[in-house]
Scaffold this motif. Structure first.
Motif, PDB file in Angstrom:
ATOM      1  N   LEU A 172      15.126 -39.861  52.467  1.00 31.72           N
ATOM      2  CA  LEU A 172      15.743 -38.608  52.033  1.00 31.72           C
ATOM      3  C   LEU A 172      14.753 -37.465  52.261  1.00 31.72           C
ATOM      4  N   ALA A 173      15.274 -36.366  52.759  1.00 27.44           N
ATOM      5  CA  ALA A 173      14.484 -35.146  52.918  1.00 27.44           C
ATOM      6  C   ALA A 173      14.940 -34.152  51.853  1.00 27.44           C
ATOM      7  N   LEU A 174      14.072 -33.892  50.903  1.00 29.91           N
ATOM      8  CA  LEU A 174      14.360 -32.942  49.821  1.00 29.91           C
ATOM      9  C   LEU A 174      13.619 -31.647  50.132  1.00 29.91           C
ATOM     10  N   CYS A 175      14.379 -30.571  50.390  1.00 25.20           N
ATOM     11  CA  CYS A 175      13.783 -29.328  50.875  1.00 25.20           C
ATOM     12  C   CYS A 175      14.148 -28.171  49.946  1.00 25.20           C
ATOM     13  N   PRO A 176      13.314 -27.884  48.913  1.00 27.08           N
ATOM     14  CA  PRO A 176      13.517 -26.660  48.117  1.00 27.08           C
ATOM     15  C   PRO A 176      12.995 -25.455  48.883  1.00 27.08           C
ATOM     16  N   GLY A 177      13.893 -24.655  49.428  1.00 32.55           N
ATOM     17  CA  GLY A 177      13.510 -23.533  50.273  1.00 32.55           C
ATOM     18  C   GLY A 177      13.431 -22.233  49.521  1.00 32.55           C
ATOM     19  N   PHE A 178      13.670 -21.127  50.269  1.00 41.90           N
ATOM     20  CA  PHE A 178      13.513 -19.794  49.704  1.00 41.90           C
ATOM     21  C   PHE A 178      14.708 -19.393  48.843  1.00 41.90           C
ATOM     22  N   THR A 179      15.907 -19.620  49.339  1.00 42.06           N
ATOM     23  CA  THR A 179      17.118 -19.245  48.587  1.00 42.06           C
ATOM     24  C   THR A 179      18.002 -20.434  48.254  1.00 42.06           C
ATOM     25  N   THR A 180      17.841 -21.555  48.929  1.00 42.32           N
ATOM     26  CA  THR A 180      18.667 -22.734  48.685  1.00 42.32           C
ATOM     27  C   THR A 180      17.788 -23.981  48.700  1.00 42.32           C
ATOM     28  N   THR A 181      18.357 -25.088  48.230  1.00 43.22           N
ATOM     29  CA  THR A 181      17.688 -26.387  48.241  1.00 43.22           C
ATOM     30  C   THR A 181      18.640 -27.395  48.858  1.00 43.22           C
ATOM     31  N   HIS A 182      18.151 -28.157  49.829  1.00 47.77           N
ATOM     32  CA  HIS A 182      18.970 -29.133  50.538  1.00 47.77           C
ATOM     33  C   HIS A 182      18.393 -30.531  50.358  1.00 47.77           C
ATOM     34  N   VAL A 183      19.283 -31.508  50.336  1.00 49.79           N
ATOM     35  CA  VAL A 183      18.913 -32.924  50.390  1.00 49.79           C
ATOM     36  C   VAL A 183      19.655 -33.538  51.573  1.00 49.79           C
ATOM     37  N   ILE A 184      18.903 -34.142  52.518  1.00 48.21           N
ATOM     38  CA  ILE A 184      19.491 -34.702  53.740  1.00 48.21           C
ATOM     39  C   ILE A 184      19.105 -36.183  53.808  1.00 48.21           C
ATOM     40  N   PRO A 185      20.056 -37.094  53.815  1.00 47.99           N
ATOM     41  CA  PRO A 185      19.724 -38.508  54.018  1.00 47.99           C
ATOM     42  C   PRO A 185      19.525 -38.801  55.513  1.00 47.99           C
ATOM     43  N   PHE A 186      18.536 -39.631  55.813  1.00 46.57           N
ATOM     44  CA  PHE A 186      18.250 -40.048  57.184  1.00 46.57           C
ATOM     45  C   PHE A 186      18.437 -41.558  57.287  1.00 46.57           C
ATOM     46  N   ARG A 198      23.646 -29.411  48.677  1.00 44.66           N
ATOM     47  CA  ARG A 198      22.986 -28.111  48.614  1.00 44.66           C
ATOM     48  C   ARG A 198      23.151 -27.487  47.231  1.00 44.66           C
ATOM     49  N   THR A 199      22.092 -26.809  46.779  1.00 42.02           N
ATOM     50  CA  THR A 199      22.103 -26.048  45.530  1.00 42.02           C
ATOM     51  C   THR A 199      21.573 -24.648  45.819  1.00 42.02           C
ATOM     52  N   ASN A 200      22.244 -23.644  45.281  1.00 40.59           N
ATOM     53  CA  ASN A 200      21.853 -22.250  45.535  1.00 40.59           C
ATOM     54  C   ASN A 200      20.737 -21.818  44.588  1.00 40.59           C
ATOM     55  N   ILE A 201      19.623 -22.486  44.699  1.00 38.18           N
ATOM     56  CA  ILE A 201      18.444 -22.155  43.906  1.00 38.18           C
ATOM     57  C   ILE A 201      17.221 -22.398  44.783  1.00 38.18           C
ATOM     58  N   GLY A 202      16.203 -21.537  44.660  1.00 40.34           N
ATOM     59  CA  GLY A 202      15.020 -21.694  45.500  1.00 40.34           C
ATOM     60  C   GLY A 202      13.866 -20.838  45.006  1.00 40.34           C
ATOM     61  N   GLY A 203      12.889 -20.689  45.868  1.00 41.43           N
ATOM     62  CA  GLY A 203      11.699 -19.940  45.501  1.00 41.43           C
ATOM     63  C   GLY A 203      11.967 -18.478  45.202  1.00 41.43           C
ATOM     64  N   PHE A 204      12.975 -17.896  45.852  1.00 47.28           N
ATOM     65  CA  PHE A 204      13.334 -16.496  45.574  1.00 47.28           C
ATOM     66  C   PHE A 204      13.708 -16.313  44.112  1.00 47.28           C
ATOM     67  N   HIS A 205      14.479 -17.238  43.569  1.00 46.43           N
ATOM     68  CA  HIS A 205      14.920 -17.120  42.182  1.00 46.43           C
ATOM     69  C   HIS A 205      13.760 -17.335  41.217  1.00 46.43           C
ATOM     70  N   VAL A 206      12.812 -18.205  41.564  1.00 44.50           N
ATOM     71  CA  VAL A 206      11.641 -18.406  40.707  1.00 44.50           C
ATOM     72  C   VAL A 206      10.812 -17.120  40.645  1.00 44.50           C
ATOM     73  N   THR A 207      10.593 -16.501  41.806  1.00 40.76           N
ATOM     74  CA  THR A 207       9.825 -15.255  41.829  1.00 40.76           C
ATOM     75  C   THR A 207      10.541 -14.148  41.067  1.00 40.76           C
TER      76      THR A 207
END
Length: 722
Positions: A172-186, A198-207
């Motif tokens: 699994l690739a768990l990617c908490p990005g700037f505006t969204t967070t994705h989980v991709i199974p490989f 996908r979840t609409n939460i990321g580093g932008f919201h933390v800042t």
């Protein structure tokens, strides 16, 4: 259009082979562009655009990414703030995207409008076909790119770490990005997009959350909390708490462990200059300057005084000479002589001479003689009130009127003299009283101060009581308490006295025949009603004056004295003293904010996002897989790669592992690893992929786009295992 930037322009663009692809990591936070096969991108800048106008010329300039703050004072940025081409990790503002691509290709060294290199550009998971087709149209139509390939940034990061042995082919690739967070199974090295989450939460919201908390906590330092500074503070101080409730209780109790976890940011602060005592040389120099200035002022005053004396002596000689000539003039010629001189009578000339003589003596500093003053005052008074002692039978009607005026003026003058004498006596008595008090204070200061406090307390209570009685009256409700709600208690003493007199008069008239007014004593009732309790008002005025005097005396003698707030006092409260600012006033303390802000990645509902957190997203992604296989689920949980900028928070791996264990069956093997470089691995993976010999098989050319159109992009999918 001119660009303003601190990024240097590359100079080897023409030296690179046209078959070498250009790799672009088009992230919502940063834009990275470079050549395929290299380990680092050539150009990195923030993915924002700002277009202000010059304050003088009015020319519009384009500021892409980071800018030089020193140059911003020449531009008007009030109408043009930073703008991004992204909305929840999807490009939708292609006008802004064109500015960013122009700047990126320009910094790479491209001189011509056409780009003759293949382009590999990243996109988000399950990017809408509309966004992908607009991006292809922009690259093909505007820049003339020969071929394009689209790939997912998190997938490139996973493949890159897989090649370095960090993760497995299944995971699994768990990617908490700037505006969204994705989980991709490989599975077998290829992403399964049907299992993505996908979840609409990321580093932008933390800042943004940290910026809001600091702005509420320190509103007077609001200008310091810029986006760039808060972003740096977030990456430097924030961490993920393993148990948020227990961590918050530590700070709530204020234990030593919480103090150790508290961080402080010191803002620029210049201590106020300390006033050093002047040296002896400085004191002597200032004294010499002051003495010189005083001598100069004394000389000027002496010159002015001499000039004044000369003027008065000349005027006095002129008046005496005038009187001498007046004695030699005959009686019949006196009116014409006086008319020429401007005076009315000889008495007026004598009066002017006496005034000049007094002014001259005053200017020379000669002491006044009481006998002389009396001798001069008497003839003046006799001349001024000459008709008072003359009988009325000997005066004409006009002189009678003048006599009445002189009597009135004389009585007023005598009254003023008596009042002046009275004030003088009161002042002398006040000075004697103050002198006695000072002697008492010097004999026993402690006893004097104690007596002064007792007197102040007694007077303040008496004044308060009289004010209450004046407002609420002497009415008692049976419990010796005043201030009830009856009408009698709402009236002051004067109004109650009027009501008593009227009631008594009405009661007397009701006994029989109304004979009110027959006697002169009856009319005294109106005089009594017109009084406003003068006796009640005289006492409080004297007490209040004495209370103010004692309060002022106590302020001078006792620094700890605090005056009482008198009831009904109209005096404004003293203004609070301004405390000088210290170093602690310019400190930003990070306590609970350090772990409270990143906690929204696991609890998005704290900021109003009704979605799951990072740990629950893995379970959702596994449940979405199109096929059910327990062994596959175990292989996926044994290789969970965390990538993206928000994965750099300390404690992220441990918190994810404890959260995933709670939602997975007992005994499930779980292994979570962080990418080698969560920020740059996406571009490096794309660079390694574009440098492969079979990369051209995964691209589609400009001719294919013109022939098949954007519908062909619906089925386009990059194969990551070449």
């Amino acid at each position: 259009m001119p660009f303003i930037s601190q990024i240097d322009r590359q100079s080897d663009y023409n030296l690179v082979s046209p078959t070498t692809p250009i790799v672009i990591d088009n992230g919502a936070s940063y834009f990275r562009i470079g050549w395929a096969g290299e380990t680092d991108p050539r150009v990195i800048f923030r993915n924002i655009v700002q277009r202000p106008r010059h304050k003088v010329t009015g020319e519009t300039v384009t500021i892409v990414g980071d800018h030089n703050p020193a140059l911003m004072k020449y531009f008007d940025c009030t109408r043009s703030g930073p703008r991004s081409a992204f909305d929840s990790n999807v490009v939708y503002q292609f006008e802004i995207m064109e500015y960013i691509l122009d700047f990126g290709f320009d910094r790479m060294g491209a001189n011509e409008s056409e780009i003759d290199h293949p382009v590999l550009i990243t996109e988000c998971v399950c990017n809408p076909v509309q966004s992908r087709s607009k991006m292809a149209e922009l690259l093909f139509e505007t820049y003339g790119v020969p071929s394009i390939a689209f790939g997912v940034d998190a997938a490139f990061s996973y493949i890159y770490n897989q090649q370095h042995g960090v993760c497995n082919r299944d995971g699994l690739a768990l990617c908490p990005g700037f505006t969204t967070t994705h989980v991709i199974p490989f599975v077998d090295g290829e992403p399964i997009y049907k299992g993505c989450c996908r979840t609409n939460i990321g580093g932008f919201h933390v800042t943004d959350y940290l910026k809001q908390l600091l702005s509420l906590k320190y509103p007077y330092h609001l200008a310091r909390f810029t986006w760039e500074k808060v972003e740096d503070l977030k990456m430097e101080h924030c961490y993920i708490a393993q148990d948020y409730a227990s961590e918050a209780r530590l700070f709530q109790r204020g234990v030593k462990e919480a103090e150790e976890k508290t961080r402080c940011w010191q803002l620029p602060w210049v201590p106020p200059p300390t006033e050093e005592p002047p040296s002896e040389e400085e004191i002597a120099r200032k004294a010499a300057i002051k003495e010189k200035q005083g001598q100069r002022l004394r000389e000027m005053a002496e010159a002015k005084r001499s000039s004044r004396i000369n003027e008065l002596e000349n005027e006095l000689h002129g008046l005496e000479f005038l009187l001498q000539q007046l004695e030699q003039v005959e009686e019949s010629d006196i009116p014409s002589f006086l008319r020429d001189t401007g005076y009315v009578s000889k008495q007026e000339i004598d009066s002017a001479r006496n005034k000049v003589t007094q002014s001259l003596r005053k200017a020379k500093g000669e002491p006044k003689s009481e006998q002389t003053e009396t001798e001069k005052a008497d003839p003046l008074a006799s001349e001024k009130y000459s008709l008072i002692n003359i009988p009325d039978e000997m005066l004409t009607p006009e002189q009678l009127i003048e006599k009445k005026k002189q009597m009135s003026l004389k009585s007023m003058s005598e009254g003023r003299q008596r009042l002046k004498q009275k004030r003088y006596e009161e002042e002398m008595q006040r000075e004697r009283k103050q002198q006695l008090e000072e002697e008492r204070r010097l004999e026993n200061p402690e006893l004097y101060l104690e007596q002064l406090h007792a007197k102040y307390k007694d007077l303040s209570e008496r004044v308060d009581q009289r004010k209450r009685l004046k407002t609420n009256g002497n009415h008692s409700n049976g419990n010796n308490l005043s201030g009830g709600v009856g009408r009698g208690e709402r009236l002051n003493a004067a109004q109650r006295e009027r009501m008593r007199l009227l009631t008594t008069a009405a009661f007397d008239r009701g006994k029989g025949e109304d004979t009110f007014g027959a006697k002169d004593e009856d009319w005294q009732l109106y005089k009594l009603m017109s009084k406003d309790n003068d006796d009640d008002d005289e006492g409080p005025d004297e007490d209040e004056a004495e209370l103010a005097r004692i309060s002022s005396r106590l302020r001078d003698l006792d620094p700890t004295f605090v005056p009482r707030l008198e009831t009904g006092s109209s005096q404004p409260a003293e203004a609070p003293r301004i405390r000088p600012l210290t170093k602690e006033d310019f400190q930003i303390v990070f306590g609970v904010e350090r772990f409270r802000c990143p906690e929204i990645l696991f609890n998005p509902n704290w900021i109003g996002v009704d979605q799951v957190g990072l740990d629950e997203m893995t379970g959702v992604s596994i449940r979405r897989l199109p096929y059910k296989d327990e062994s596959l689920e175990e292989r996926l949980t044994k290789s969970i790669l965390v990538t993206g900028g928000s994965s750099l928070f300390p404690g992220m791996i441990e918190r994810l592992e404890s959260g995933i264990r709670m939602i997975r069956p007992c005994g499930t093997p779980i292994k979570i690893v962080r990418a080698l470089d969560p920020v740059m691995d996406a571009w490096r993976g794309a660079s390694a992929y574009a440098s492969a010999s079979l990369f051209h098989t995964q691209t589609f050319s400009r001719m294919d786009y013109y022939e098949k159109g954007e519908d062909w992009l619906r089925s386009y999918q990059l194969q990551y295992t070449l």
